[in-house]
Design an enzyme around this catalytic site. Sequence first.
Site, PDB file in Angstrom:
ATOM      1  N   ASP A  32     -17.810 -10.988  -4.839  1.00  0.00           N
ATOM      2  CA  ASP A  32     -18.412  -9.660  -4.701  1.00  0.00           C
ATOM      3  C   ASP A  32     -19.916  -9.763  -4.446  1.00  0.00           C
ATOM      4  O   ASP A  32     -20.467  -8.995  -3.652  1.00  0.00           O
ATOM      5  CB  ASP A  32     -18.172  -8.833  -5.979  1.00  0.00           C
ATOM      6  CG  ASP A  32     -16.679  -8.575  -6.184  1.00  0.00           C
ATOM      7  OD1 ASP A  32     -16.310  -7.937  -7.181  1.00  0.00           O
ATOM      8  OD2 ASP A  32     -15.881  -9.038  -5.330  1.00  0.00           O
ATOM      9  N   LEU A  82       8.115  17.460  -1.411  1.00  0.00           N
ATOM     10  CA  LEU A  82       9.397  16.745  -1.458  1.00  0.00           C
ATOM     11  C   LEU A  82      10.362  17.485  -2.373  1.00  0.00           C
ATOM     12  O   LEU A  82       9.964  18.054  -3.382  1.00  0.00           O
ATOM     13  CB  LEU A  82       9.167  15.330  -2.020  1.00  0.00           C
ATOM     14  CG  LEU A  82       8.351  14.387  -1.137  1.00  0.00           C
ATOM     15  CD1 LEU A  82       7.938  13.169  -1.942  1.00  0.00           C
ATOM     16  CD2 LEU A  82       9.152  13.989   0.084  1.00  0.00           C
ATOM     17  N   LYS A 116       5.997   6.964  -6.684  1.00  0.00           N
ATOM     18  CA  LYS A 116       5.403   8.258  -6.343  1.00  0.00           C
ATOM     19  C   LYS A 116       4.082   8.375  -7.104  1.00  0.00           C
ATOM     20  O   LYS A 116       4.056   8.629  -8.300  1.00  0.00           O
ATOM     21  CB  LYS A 116       6.333   9.400  -6.711  1.00  0.00           C
ATOM     22  CG  LYS A 116       5.806  10.765  -6.249  1.00  0.00           C
ATOM     23  CD  LYS A 116       6.820  11.883  -6.445  1.00  0.00           C
ATOM     24  CE  LYS A 116       6.280  13.215  -5.951  1.00  0.00           C
ATOM     25  NZ  LYS A 116       5.044  13.633  -6.699  1.00  0.00           N
ATOM     26  N   ARG A 137      -4.125  18.614   1.191  1.00  0.00           N
ATOM     27  CA  ARG A 137      -2.856  19.166   1.655  1.00  0.00           C
ATOM     28  C   ARG A 137      -2.915  20.686   1.635  1.00  0.00           C
ATOM     29  O   ARG A 137      -2.399  21.370   2.515  1.00  0.00           O
ATOM     30  CB  ARG A 137      -1.735  18.672   0.745  1.00  0.00           C
ATOM     31  CG  ARG A 137      -0.373  19.265   1.054  1.00  0.00           C
ATOM     32  CD  ARG A 137       0.699  18.759   0.096  1.00  0.00           C
ATOM     33  NE  ARG A 137       1.955  19.440   0.350  1.00  0.00           N
ATOM     34  CZ  ARG A 137       2.237  20.670  -0.101  1.00  0.00           C
ATOM     35  NH1 ARG A 137       1.350  21.334  -0.835  1.00  0.00           N
ATOM     36  NH2 ARG A 137       3.386  21.260   0.161  1.00  0.00           N
ATOM     37  N   LYS A 315      12.264  11.783  -9.843  1.00  0.00           N
ATOM     38  CA  LYS A 315      11.173  11.776 -10.824  1.00  0.00           C
ATOM     39  C   LYS A 315      11.615  11.155 -12.141  1.00  0.00           C
ATOM     40  O   LYS A 315      12.818  11.059 -12.422  1.00  0.00           O
ATOM     41  CB  LYS A 315      10.704  13.222 -11.101  1.00  0.00           C
ATOM     42  CG  LYS A 315      10.466  14.077  -9.894  1.00  0.00           C
ATOM     43  CD  LYS A 315       9.104  13.877  -9.260  1.00  0.00           C
ATOM     44  CE  LYS A 315       7.995  14.495 -10.056  1.00  0.00           C
ATOM     45  NZ  LYS A 315       7.635  15.869  -9.714  1.00  0.00           N
TER      46      LYS A 315
HETATM   47  C1  LIG Z   1       6.836  13.083   3.142  1.00  0.00           C
HETATM   48  C2  LIG Z   1       6.083  12.775   1.878  1.00  0.00           C
HETATM   49  C3  LIG Z   1       5.459  13.801   1.167  1.00  0.00           C
HETATM   50  C4  LIG Z   1       4.778  13.491  -0.013  1.00  0.00           C
HETATM   51  C5  LIG Z   1       4.718  12.166  -0.460  1.00  0.00           C
HETATM   52  C6  LIG Z   1       4.035  11.814  -1.661  1.00  0.00           C
HETATM   53  C7  LIG Z   1       4.011  10.481  -2.058  1.00  0.00           C
HETATM   54  C8  LIG Z   1       3.297  10.066  -3.305  1.00  0.00           C
HETATM   55  N1  LIG Z   1       2.809  10.990  -4.129  1.00  0.00           N
HETATM   56  O1  LIG Z   1       3.179   8.870  -3.564  1.00  0.00           O
HETATM   57  C9  LIG Z   1       4.654   9.481  -1.302  1.00  0.00           C
HETATM   58  C10 LIG Z   1       5.327   9.834  -0.133  1.00  0.00           C
HETATM   59  O2  LIG Z   1       5.947   8.912   0.623  1.00  0.00           O
HETATM   60  C11 LIG Z   1       5.368  11.172   0.308  1.00  0.00           C
HETATM   61  N2  LIG Z   1       6.037  11.488   1.463  1.00  0.00           N
END
Ligand SMILES: Cc1ccc2cc(C(N)=O)cc(O)c2n1
Length: 324
Positions: A32, A82, A116, A137, A315
């Site tokens: 670094d 989603l 996610k 978004r 989830k």
């Molecule tokens: C189409 C879509 C919409 C929201 C999303 C959100 C995440 C996420 N929060 O990691 C990952 C994804 O592949 C997503 N893909």
Amino acid sequence: EQTFAQQIEQLRQTLRYHEYQYHVLDEPKIPDAEYDRLFHQLKALEQAHPEFADSHSPTQRVGAKPLAGFAQVTHEIPMLSLDNAFSDEEFNAFVKRIQDRLGVLPEPLTFCCEPKLDGLAVSILYENGVLTQAATRGDGTTGEDITANIRTIRNIPLQLLTDNPPARLEVRGEVFMPQAGFEKLNEMALAKGEKTFANPRNAAAGSLRQLDPKITRQRPLMLNAYGIGVAEGVLLPDTHFARLQWLKSIGIPVNKEIELCNGVENVLKFYRTMAEKRPHLGYDIDGTVLKINDIALQEQLGFISKAPRWAIAYKFPAQEELTV
Ligand SMILES: Cc1ccc2cc(C(N)=O)cc(O)c2n1
């Protein structure tokens, strides 16, 4: 003997290369301190020779002055949310709906499986390889212009690492705050008698909504790309996973847990593995995102009014609220 212009250009390329090695490949080639030395050398040369100023230089991350407000941006392609699944049965029902709709299906059906991330979805536009606009978004159709704040996030390249960039490329991804950075931020806020954030997601949202990029710049934010919106002047790969690998190859950070799973059993195994990894990842996730990998199949399936038919967020059970 190099001209000043050559020295400046070479330092810019060198710094972009090392940013890629560190932030995208997680394989730094220099310590670094060496990176910092090169960075300050470039900054000094640019200050001494303003005629070579370039807003896409790696030194140009902090916006000039605070904004009075955020402009609105309309997404050319809506950023949809989603559909959710909360059990194996609901995931299996999702797959069955796909089978009923598509009739004949490749066997096994390949899914691109991801953690996610629990952050904020953003859209980042690169025109001819340089970052020109970024937006939240918002409601999926209209978001806020947060370009100045996005430019301060160290693992987001200001310029794509390719000699022939697409005319236009919209990268979609999640901006999040790692847990260690979140805890340090709250400690500092407490010490200064300022308000603390309830969780990393709120801290990321609050940091992106700062009108002063100098404040955003001090926040430990990161991006992980999850998809592509607008793409012009480039022929994209025909699977989702290959598209993510392509994004990584041109300097865009992609989460390293993402993998392909053939068939429902392997997808559910991925879900359980991610649930086990969850406490040790170093950042918050609230489940997995499971997508049909083949783009042609995705396009055949299309979207329900608000969410794609080809993807589902499976989830985790809601975590007991961490009391900070
Ligand atoms: C189409 C879509 C919409 C929201 C999303 C959100 C995440 C996420 N929060 O990691 C990952 C994804 O592949 C997503 N893909």
